[in-house]
Scaffold this motif. Structure first.
Motif, PDB file in Angstrom:
ATOM      1  N   VAL A 445      41.663  44.352  37.158  1.00  0.00           N
ATOM      2  CA  VAL A 445      41.080  43.466  37.549  1.00  0.00           C
ATOM      3  C   VAL A 445      38.817  43.714  37.280  1.00  0.00           C
ATOM      4  O   VAL A 445      38.383  43.514  36.328  1.00  0.00           O
ATOM      5  N   PHE A 466      40.821  38.882  32.086  1.00  0.00           N
ATOM      6  CA  PHE A 466      40.586  38.032  32.975  1.00  0.00           C
ATOM      7  C   PHE A 466      41.255  37.176  33.855  1.00  0.00           C
ATOM      8  O   PHE A 466      42.073  36.725  34.560  1.00  0.00           O
ATOM      9  N   GLU A 469      45.175  37.988  33.625  1.00  0.00           N
ATOM     10  CA  GLU A 469      45.870  38.942  34.702  1.00  0.00           C
ATOM     11  C   GLU A 469      45.850  37.655  36.435  1.00  0.00           C
ATOM     12  O   GLU A 469      46.913  37.709  36.708  1.00  0.00           O
ATOM     13  N   THR A 470      44.395  37.709  36.108  1.00  0.00           N
ATOM     14  CA  THR A 470      44.503  36.290  37.815  1.00  0.00           C
ATOM     15  C   THR A 470      45.566  35.215  37.270  1.00  0.00           C
ATOM     16  O   THR A 470      45.682  34.560  38.957  1.00  0.00           O
TER      17      THR A 470
END
Length: 818
Positions: A445, A466, A469-470
């Protein structure tokens, strides 16, 4: 079960996908990097592509340009970063012919995800990014929509836009999906209709956003700048005017400048953690009033009107400080104060960990940092946080940080990677022993925002990755929220900051991310017992990062400034004028910001050292060559000059002869007090024993229980012409003349006796006034010269009184000087 992305075989210090990127560059060969595909390696958005020269094709990093796959694509915008039910996703970008043949009957299409299944692990996300050619796992191309392309010759490019209904993508459940755009067609050298190239990104789908607990995300927002405040100040009508080494901050603080845009962007976010260099705040405050800027090449000189110019950033600095105060005062925000001037902990730990006084200097920097931030921003701040360069940590760095009072260390995930056996992403909080806690940033990240995201394709890649991934992290254990740290670089650019802010806001709106301040992450999120808590050994520190460290010679020279400064402080009557600017300048010389500005850092350190030498040398004994000392006893007079603008005291002057057996010197009775811009002459009683030259050393010393030499010694020569030896010569000559006169008297008496014995001989005439005999011959002189008179009562003549070398003697109260 979900798992973090894995990168087996990566070298220490490699960012995610670096091995893949090197492979891609080899495949690209002489073409180099140009347009960026969304299929670039994870976390490595590339710089904007330069326009291709005529006939030159420059494929995107991570793509494979062959006769089979000659097309490169970019995805430059996704109008809906997250998919919603019954919505539409619009994708746009460019198609470039990177081959040697003309593209014919080409069309851009959207691929439907394979079997409509989401990517359930972070490793699967990394696998999508690693692909370079179209594959069956990328899904199936939709018949509609399609974007018909013109015939494209080698090197030609064309934009495209595709809008697809979310329903046509057939997304089966919430999760992260691959969103791929490819080009189908043929070329003049191969008429077969086939896929010619592909671009990929990610598309989160979250139809029920309230089922999972959001991840707690702390984002660092750095406000740092290379030091510009100089040690010099300028006096103007009893006012101290600050001096800057350049006026770069005038642009940075103005609208459009990097620091202005960082504050502007950060003020729109909630739960932000501002990481501030206190030196930057001091410089901004100094610029709110009249200030001066050094002219090039004058870094080590005392500031004067003729070697400085008036600064131009007063209005911008004033407005910027007010804007920053309002931003950090928002509820939920936090301010972390770096040690004053952000000293380079890693360089100190590796090259001078035991340097005398370094721990005290770091401790003072931390205290000064907290007081400065609280005073300038009127907010509470946390000052026990260490942020080593790029977040890389080892045992030596942790030890130095602990001795400096840092209980919390911000760490790059590359320094403390997770075990491959751990199938989920642990929280950032890690106890590392000795009372310290590490906050470990997620490596993938964080790497998304390490570069300047200046192009639309870079920005889109970073945002969509982003979000993916989050989102994946938040769904690993939906009821057990994670604590994540996002750590952008110190020199975060304005463009990248806006991209990061947009990504955070989108994830927050999607309810899988909750921004929190640093204290919430460090103190309220329970550490994961399975997370890696081992601090690496110094041998595991990345070599590429070590190469930019400040060398031991620079660190040692910088700390020597403090020793020399302490000596100067003992003699000044107004030490506060110098202590503050120099102490701050010494810490600025150790700043982490010099890592990427090595040349400027060297000039700054050299300027500080030269200026301190100039101040110290302003109190001095003027150079001498030869002075004359005539007589057995007398006084040597030596001047001391003070060119500073304040009175100097607590000094004594000591004269040390090289031959004290020939010339003995006593200390002067008067105390040494030097008014500003004046000279004082000291009188040293002296006693000479022999004639000749004697080498003399004049050295200033500080007074007190521990006297130390002050400044450089001055060596000169004293020419001794002793009166005592001349008198001896006079008396010796007189005695010889008396003896000669007696001998002459005896001879004349004998002559008279002889004459008396002759009887009737005629009397000889008497001698003339010139001592001639009667016959005109000169009278005999026992000394071999003219006669001195022949009467026994005539006094002999003596030579005049003179010194041995014929020079006039100086009286005991005569001023002796060059």
């Amino acid at each position: 079960m979900s798992e973090p992305a894995r990168h087996p075989g990566r070298r220490a210090g490699d960012r995610p996908g670096r091995v893949l990127r090197r492979t891609a560059r080899r495949l690209a060969g002489a073409f180099g990097a140009a347009l960026v595909l969304v299929s670039a390696p994870p976390g490595l958005p590339t710089a904007a592509a330069a326009p291709a020269a005529a006939g030159e094709v420059r494929p995107a990093a991570g793509s494979t340009v062959t006769a089979e796959y000659p097309v490169t694509l970019t995805i430059e915008s996704v109008n809906k970063p997250t998919a919603v039910q019954n919505g539409t996703v619009t994708v746009s970008g460019h198609v470039t012919n990177g081959g040697k043949s003309v593209l014919k009957s080409a069309r851009a299409t959207v691929r439907k995800p394979w079997e409509g299944k989401p990517l359930t692990t972070r490793s699967e996300l990394a696998g999508v990014v690693a692909r370079t050619t179209p594959q069956g796992a990328d899904g199936i191309s939709l018949d509609s929509p399609q974007y018909a392309l013109n015939e494209l010759g080698p090197g030609q490019s064309q934009p495209y836009t595709l809008s697809v209904a979310v329903a046509d993508l057939e997304l089966t459940t919430e999760g992260v999906y691959e969103l791929a755009v490819d080009v189908w067609g043929s070329t003049t050298d191969n008429q077969r209709n086939r896929p010619l190239g592909i671009a990929r990104t990610f598309l989160p789908y979250n139809p029920t956003p309230t089922e999972a607990q959001p991840s707690k995300v702390t984002t660092l927002w750095p406000l740092v700048h290379a030091p510009v405040l100089a040690a010099q100040t300028l006096s103007d009508n009893d006012q101290t005017v600050p001096v800057l080494r350049d006026d770069s901050l005038a642009t940075e603080f103005a609208p459009g400048g990097r620091l202005y845009e960082l504050v502007e962007t950060g003020s729109s976010l909630t739960g932000l953690t501002w990481v501030v260099d206190p030196d930057l705040l001091d410089t901004a405050f100094a610029m709110t009033k009249d200030y001066r800027v050094q002219k090039p090449g004058t870094a080590g000189n005392a500031a004067k009107e003729d070697n400085t110019v008036r600064g131009t950033g007063t209005a911008a600095a004033t407005a910027w400080l007010e804007k920053l105060r309002a931003a950090v005062a928002k509820p939920g925000s936090q301010v972390v104060s770096l040690p004053y001037a952000d000293p380079d902990l890693a360089s100190i730990a590796h090259n001078a960990p035991e340097l005398e006084g370094i721990d005290a200097a770091l401790g003072k920097a931390a205290t000064a940092g907290r007081l400065t931030v609280e005073g300038r921003l009127s907010v509470d701040t946390r000052a026990d946080v260490a942020w080593p360069y790029q977040g890389y940590l080892d045992q030596r760095i942790a030890s130095v940080a602990q001795r400096a009072g840092a209980g919390l260390v911000l760490v790059n995930g590359a320094s403390m990677p997770e075990s491959n056996t751990l199938k989920y992403t642990p929280s950032a909080t890690r106890p590392i022993g000795n009372g310290q806690t590490a906050l470990v940033a997620d490596q993938v990240v964080t790497s998304l925002f390490e570069e300047d995201l200046a192009t639309p394709q870079d920005q889109t890649l970073a945002v969509q990755r982003f979000l993916a991934e989050t989102f994946a992290i938040s769904r690993q254990e939906p009821q057990n929220p994670r604590g994540l740290l996002v750590m952008p670089p110190r020199d975060l650019t304005a463009g990248t900051a806006k991209v990061l802010a947009g990504a955070l806001q989108t994830a927050q709106d999607g309810k899988w991310v909750e921004p929190v301040k640093l204290d919430a992450l460090a103190g309220q999120v329970t550490p994961d017992p399975k997370a890696n808590t081992t601090v690496p050994a110094p041998t595991d520190y990345p070599a590429r990062v070590r190469d930019s460290e400040l060398p031991a010679t620079d660190l040692t020279a910088t700390t020597q400034i403090q020793t020399d400064l302490d000596t100067l402080m003992q003699v000044l009557t107004l030490p506060q004028r110098v202590r503050g600017p120099f102490s701050a300048a010494m810490v600025r010389s150790l700043s982490t910001e010099w890592r990427t500005r090595a040349s400027a850092g060297g000039v700054y350190r050299e300027g500080v050292d030269q200026y301190l030498d100039e101040l110290t040398g302003a109190v001095k004994v003027p150079p001498k060559r030869i002075i004359t000392f005539a007589g057995d006893t007398g006084v040597l007079q030596v001047s001391v000059r003070n060119d500073l603008t304040q009175t100097v005291t607590n000094l004594k002057l000591v004269l040390s002869p090289s031959q004290p057996n020939r010339l003995r010197v006593e200390l002067p009775a008067e105390e040494l007090v030097l008014p500003a811009s004046q000279s004082v002459t000291l009188r040293f009683p002296a006693e000479a024993k022999n004639n000749g030259r004697v080498s003399m050393t004049a050295q200033l010393y500080t007074t007190g229980p521990d006297p130390k030499p002050y400044g450089d010694p001055v060596v000169f020569t004293v020419q001794v012409t002793s009166v005592t030896n001349g008198v001896l010569y006079v008396f010796g000559g007189g005695l010889v003349l008396l003896l000669l006169a007696g001998l002459r008297f005896m001879r004349q008496r004998k002559r008279r006796v002889v004459r008396d014995d002759e009887g009737d001989a005629p009397l000889a005439p008497s001698d003339g006034p010139d001592g001639d005999s009667a016959d005109g011959a000169p009278a005999e002189d026992p000394a071999g010269g003219p006669g001195d008179g022949d009467g026994p009562g005539e006094a002999a003549r003596t030579p005049r009184d003179s010194s041995a070398d014929g020079r006039d003697r100086a009286t005991s109260d005569e001023k002796v000087g060059p």
